[in-house]
Design a protein around this motif. Structure first.
Motif, PDB file in Angstrom:
ATOM      1  N   LEU A 131       0.636  -1.038  -0.111  1.00  0.00           N
ATOM      2  CA  LEU A 131       0.153   0.062  -0.169  1.00  0.00           C
ATOM      3  C   LEU A 131       0.864   1.441   0.019  1.00  0.00           C
ATOM      4  O   LEU A 131       0.462   2.539  -0.577  1.00  0.00           O
ATOM      5  CB  LEU A 131      -0.726  -0.365   1.641  1.00  0.00           C
ATOM      6  CG  LEU A 131      -2.292   1.119   1.302  1.00  0.00           C
ATOM      7  CD1 LEU A 131      -2.649   1.405   0.121  1.00  0.00           C
ATOM      8  CD2 LEU A 131      -2.851   0.704   3.251  1.00  0.00           C
ATOM      9  N   GLY A 132       1.851   1.533   0.556  1.00  0.00           N
ATOM     10  CA  GLY A 132       2.361   2.047   0.318  1.00  0.00           C
ATOM     11  C   GLY A 132       3.179   2.985  -0.824  1.00  0.00           C
ATOM     12  O   GLY A 132       4.125   4.059  -0.249  1.00  0.00           O
ATOM     13  N   LEU A 180      12.381   8.601   2.631  1.00  0.00           N
ATOM     14  CA  LEU A 180      13.096   8.707   4.006  1.00  0.00           C
ATOM     15  C   LEU A 180      12.619   7.404   4.567  1.00  0.00           C
ATOM     16  O   LEU A 180      13.381   6.830   5.628  1.00  0.00           O
ATOM     17  CB  LEU A 180      12.437  10.303   4.345  1.00  0.00           C
ATOM     18  CG  LEU A 180      13.308  11.239   3.707  1.00  0.00           C
ATOM     19  CD1 LEU A 180      12.419  12.859   4.444  1.00  0.00           C
ATOM     20  CD2 LEU A 180      14.402  11.454   4.376  1.00  0.00           C
ATOM     21  N   PHE A 181      11.656   7.081   4.368  1.00  0.00           N
ATOM     22  CA  PHE A 181      10.840   5.910   5.254  1.00  0.00           C
ATOM     23  C   PHE A 181      10.859   4.670   4.398  1.00  0.00           C
ATOM     24  O   PHE A 181      10.681   3.853   4.991  1.00  0.00           O
ATOM     25  CB  PHE A 181       9.727   6.607   5.318  1.00  0.00           C
ATOM     26  CG  PHE A 181       9.488   7.062   6.504  1.00  0.00           C
ATOM     27  CD1 PHE A 181      10.197   7.506   7.576  1.00  0.00           C
ATOM     28  CD2 PHE A 181       9.129   8.927   5.456  1.00  0.00           C
ATOM     29  CE1 PHE A 181       9.986   9.138   8.499  1.00  0.00           C
ATOM     30  CE2 PHE A 181       8.926   9.833   6.623  1.00  0.00           C
ATOM     31  CZ  PHE A 181       9.860  10.048   7.677  1.00  0.00           C
ATOM     32  N   GLY A 182      10.262   4.733   2.949  1.00  0.00           N
ATOM     33  CA  GLY A 182       9.799   2.959   2.125  1.00  0.00           C
ATOM     34  C   GLY A 182       8.764   3.190   2.180  1.00  0.00           C
ATOM     35  O   GLY A 182       7.753   3.715   3.204  1.00  0.00           O
ATOM     36  N   LEU A 200       5.332   3.557   5.519  1.00  0.00           N
ATOM     37  CA  LEU A 200       4.541   4.572   5.304  1.00  0.00           C
ATOM     38  C   LEU A 200       3.224   3.707   4.865  1.00  0.00           C
ATOM     39  O   LEU A 200       2.413   4.100   5.150  1.00  0.00           O
ATOM     40  CB  LEU A 200       5.003   5.419   3.051  1.00  0.00           C
ATOM     41  CG  LEU A 200       5.841   5.930   3.599  1.00  0.00           C
ATOM     42  CD1 LEU A 200       6.159   6.551   1.961  1.00  0.00           C
ATOM     43  CD2 LEU A 200       5.504   7.217   4.287  1.00  0.00           C
ATOM     44  N   GLY A 201       3.178   2.789   4.108  1.00  0.00           N
ATOM     45  CA  GLY A 201       1.926   1.235   4.263  1.00  0.00           C
ATOM     46  C   GLY A 201       1.664   1.429   5.870  1.00  0.00           C
ATOM     47  O   GLY A 201      -0.089   1.666   5.436  1.00  0.00           O
ATOM     48  N   MET A 202       2.116   0.920   6.734  1.00  0.00           N
ATOM     49  CA  MET A 202       2.026   0.691   7.964  1.00  0.00           C
ATOM     50  C   MET A 202       1.303   2.326   8.483  1.00  0.00           C
ATOM     51  O   MET A 202      -0.079   1.989   8.885  1.00  0.00           O
ATOM     52  CB  MET A 202       2.964   0.270   8.769  1.00  0.00           C
ATOM     53  CG  MET A 202       3.412  -1.005   8.718  1.00  0.00           C
ATOM     54  SD  MET A 202       2.138  -2.259   9.368  1.00  0.00           S
ATOM     55  CE  MET A 202       1.579  -1.516  10.171  1.00  0.00           C
ATOM     56  N   GLU A 203       1.601   3.353   8.019  1.00  0.00           N
ATOM     57  CA  GLU A 203       1.201   4.686   8.773  1.00  0.00           C
ATOM     58  C   GLU A 203      -0.407   4.821   8.170  1.00  0.00           C
ATOM     59  O   GLU A 203      -0.919   5.272   8.509  1.00  0.00           O
ATOM     60  CB  GLU A 203       2.506   6.262   8.177  1.00  0.00           C
ATOM     61  CG  GLU A 203       3.564   5.611   9.249  1.00  0.00           C
ATOM     62  CD  GLU A 203       4.687   6.742   9.280  1.00  0.00           C
ATOM     63  OE1 GLU A 203       3.733   7.396   8.047  1.00  0.00           O
ATOM     64  OE2 GLU A 203       5.175   7.306   9.546  1.00  0.00           O
TER      65      GLU A 203
END
Length: 346
Positions: free
Chosen positions: A205-206, A225-227, A231-234
């Motif tokens: 998803l991210g 910066l995050f991958g 991002l998907g988890m957020e």
């Protein structure tokens, strides 16, 4: 600058010398050069069917002091033949800052062979078919129906360059992984089918925020910066927080599936798979990506009739196209589909 308007009707693949052109294209390349008659522009235009070079000669070129690739343009001119290749002689070019809302990007960029809307519907059908635990079904539907998430998924590529790197590629990859996981549940019935399906649907998803899509299809700042895993988890966390009926143990397992799907630390996985479902998701993800790479290699080989591909860096080998086993049933079905159906005489 305004945004582009109108529907595309002329495609590069079908252009022929002498043909008048008046349509929208993507400006894929632009560099200025000098001739004895003054400065001119070397341009490359793109749509879903290919690219074509173009020229804006002096003094018309002076009307365009700066041209940046990546923007939509309306080109008026005609097709010339130069060294046995089509080329556009541009009489007028309107430059837009972006595409109008609702523009079908698959007209201008490589896209999945299946429309993204159809892929999304098939993904939702899997939720309807396999999700028996109502909290799982509720979570999946709320995420997939979220306006921002849905809009991004319908256009997002699956990667920058390696696999499914085209409009709708992320949905195509997600659906392929989900279907593979469901098929493996038939072989290994002790697998938690519903948790595995949720993991398959949301594992990448991210990427809808990691990559910009469009012509550049580059990593965003947050992507670098995050991958896509973080991002998907957020993006999922607020939905999980608003789903109190979904058991905490199931939420925990879903998070593990997403964070471990790359398999090994050296491949960017924060953790390694530690449940049967996590192993299955990892291998299904890896298989779908690699088979897509091979499919793209085969498409290039078809143009030349080659049986071996060039060396493929991401697979660390050449790939071979073997002779297929004859399939008479497939030939008969194809023949039946191609028959002309004429009305019967009375």
């Amino acid at each position: 600058m305004a945004r582009s308007v109108g529907k595309k009707s002329q495609y590069i693949q079908s252009l022929s010398p002498g043909q008048a052109v008046d349509d929208l294209f993507l400006l894929a390349g632009a560099n200025q050069a000098q001739s004895k008659n003054g400065p001119y522009w070397n341009l490359t235009f793109q749509d879903a069917t290919g690219t074509i070079d173009g020229k804006i000669w002096s003094p018309k070129s002076l009307e365009y002091p700066v041209l940046e690739p990546g923007c939509p343009v309306r080109v008026r001119g005609f097709v010339e033949s130069y060294r046995d290749r089509n080329q556009l002689k541009v009489d007028q070019m309107d430059v837009f800052e972006g595409f109008a809302p609702g523009t079908d990007l698959s007209d201008f960029l490589p896209a999945s062979a299946t429309p993204p809307e159809v892929l999304m519907e098939a993904l939702e059908d899997l939720v309807t078919e396999h999700m028996r635990h109502k909290p799982w079904k509720t979570l999946c539907r709320k995420v997939l129906c979220n306006e921002e998430i849905r809009a991004r998924l319908l256009t997002a590529p699956g990667a920058k360059t390696v696999h499914h790197a085209y409009v709708g590629g992320l949905l195509e990859h997600t659906l392929g992984v989900a279907r593979a996981c469901m098929a493996l549940c038939d072989v290994y019935p002790d697998l938690d089918r519903q948790t595995l399906l949720a993991g398959a649907i949301f594992h990448d998803l991210g990427k809808a925020w990691e990559l910009s899509g469009g012509l550049a299809n580059d990593y965003t700042d947050e992507g670098r910066l995050f991958g896509h895993i973080q991002l998907g988890m957020e993006k999922l966390e607020p939905f999980l927080a608003r789903c109190p009926r979904l058991e905490e143990g199931l939420k925990l397992h879903l998070k593990h599936l997403i964070t471990s799907h790359h398999g090994e630390h050296e491949f960017g996985s924060p953790v390694r798979p530690k449940t049967p479902e996590a192993f299955v998701l990892h291998f299904a993800d890896n298989m779908d990506a690699k088979l897509n790479i091979i499919d793209q290699a085969y498409a290039d080989m078809d143009k030349t009739g080659a049986t071996w591909s060039p060396y493929m860096r991401f697979l660390e080998r050449n790939v071979f196209r073997p002779e297929p086993t004859p399939d008479n049933a497939k030939k008969q079905n194809a023949k039946a589909e191609n028959q002309c159906l004429l009305p019967l005489k009375a």
